[in-house]
Design an enzyme around this catalytic site. Sequence first.
Site, PDB file in Angstrom:
ATOM      1  CG  ASP A   9      -9.154   0.852  -0.023  1.00 33.07           C
ATOM      2  OD1 ASP A   9     -10.269   0.331   0.032  1.00 33.07           O
ATOM      3  OD2 ASP A   9      -8.524   0.987  -1.082  1.00 33.07           O
ATOM      4  CD  GLU A  40      -4.571  -0.236  -3.067  1.00 31.22           C
ATOM      5  OE1 GLU A  40      -3.754  -0.775  -3.829  1.00 31.22           O
ATOM      6  OE2 GLU A  40      -5.264   0.727  -3.391  1.00 31.22           O
ATOM      7  CG  ASN A  41      -4.374   2.986  -0.184  1.00 34.75           C
ATOM      8  OD1 ASN A  41      -5.563   2.802  -0.404  1.00 34.75           O
ATOM      9  ND2 ASN A  41      -3.519   3.218  -1.153  1.00 34.75           N
ATOM     10  CG  HIS A  69      -1.529   2.218  -4.577  1.00 37.42           C
ATOM     11  ND1 HIS A  69      -0.753   3.086  -5.306  1.00 37.42           N
ATOM     12  CD2 HIS A  69      -2.767   2.773  -4.514  1.00 37.42           C
ATOM     13  CE1 HIS A  69      -1.484   4.128  -5.673  1.00 37.42           C
ATOM     14  NE2 HIS A  69      -2.705   3.961  -5.211  1.00 37.42           N
ATOM     15  CG  HIS A 152      -8.641  -2.272  -5.397  1.00 36.11           C
ATOM     16  ND1 HIS A 152      -8.860  -1.896  -4.081  1.00 36.11           N
ATOM     17  CD2 HIS A 152      -7.675  -1.443  -5.862  1.00 36.11           C
ATOM     18  CE1 HIS A 152      -8.046  -0.908  -3.767  1.00 36.11           C
ATOM     19  NE2 HIS A 152      -7.326  -0.603  -4.839  1.00 36.11           N
ATOM     20  CG  HIS A 177      -9.473   2.009  -6.438  1.00 36.09           C
ATOM     21  ND1 HIS A 177      -8.109   2.149  -6.249  1.00 36.09           N
ATOM     22  CD2 HIS A 177      -9.799   2.816  -7.492  1.00 36.09           C
ATOM     23  CE1 HIS A 177      -7.624   2.995  -7.164  1.00 36.09           C
ATOM     24  NE2 HIS A 177      -8.619   3.411  -7.920  1.00 36.09           N
ATOM     25  CG  HIS A 179      -9.824   5.638  -0.479  1.00 41.30           C
ATOM     26  ND1 HIS A 179      -8.676   6.202   0.028  1.00 41.30           N
ATOM     27  CD2 HIS A 179      -9.439   4.465  -1.027  1.00 41.30           C
ATOM     28  CE1 HIS A 179      -7.643   5.415  -0.188  1.00 41.30           C
ATOM     29  NE2 HIS A 179      -8.100   4.343  -0.845  1.00 41.30           N
TER      30      HIS A 179
END
Length: 264
Positions: A9, A40-41, A69, A152, A177, A179
């Site tokens: 991510d 996604e982040n 997200h 995820h 997801h 992290h």
Amino acid sequence: MLKLLFIGDIVGRPGRDILADRLPRIRTERSIDFVIANGENAAAGAGITGSIAKSILESGVDAITLGDHVWDQRGWENEIGQMERVCRPANLPKSCPGWDHLIIEARGFRVAVFTVLGRTFMNVKAECPFLAADRMIEQLRAQADAIIVEIHAEATSEKQALGWHLDGRVTAVLGTHTHVPTADAAVLPKGTAFICDVGMTGPYASVLGREVAPVVERFIDGMPRRFDVATGDVRLSGALIEISASKASAQKIELLTVRMGQNG
């Protein structure tokens, strides 16, 4: 033998900056054929935009995956359909815009990638990730030489269960997801590479990429606060997989972590 790097991510500008700074050299020095990254982040820590997706691809990424997200940035639902190298999770409702998988090619070898969202502790409207993965594998088997599955998800048990469920049917099952990179990278008995979480690409002097103080205060008193993206101890994290071209099975998987300014 082919090499594939799956980058965890990308969190905000710090994650995008280290990607642009380090990835070209890592690709060259390690002779990497494919690079896939979860984005996604990437936009201020939540979601992605068209311009940010283009900058990630220009950094040397071949394909971008997304997670829960996916729709956080306003207007992205109108842009995603134009992004040929970006895919949304495959187990979202079919009415959602965007590709549910991607196929990338290098040296005459085709790699398909798709993401499934977990459902344990995840507040998302998604199909069962196990049944969705079965469906996608059946669909993609004739179109690609290797299949990479990203899960995820929040729960390590759900990630591990999917890894065992797909062992021998795909080249890799890679978790994202949460992290935090995990120490369980392994090639499962039937040849599928697995890791619970490949980690994030962003600031590790943080709480999952966000400034520490407001997160700690939120845990203490429950009051809403703005969680800005942190800036300290920026790292690029991902899983590096060696793939047998003849068998399309994983021969090796290792966690790759590079700090800003560090050599690959």
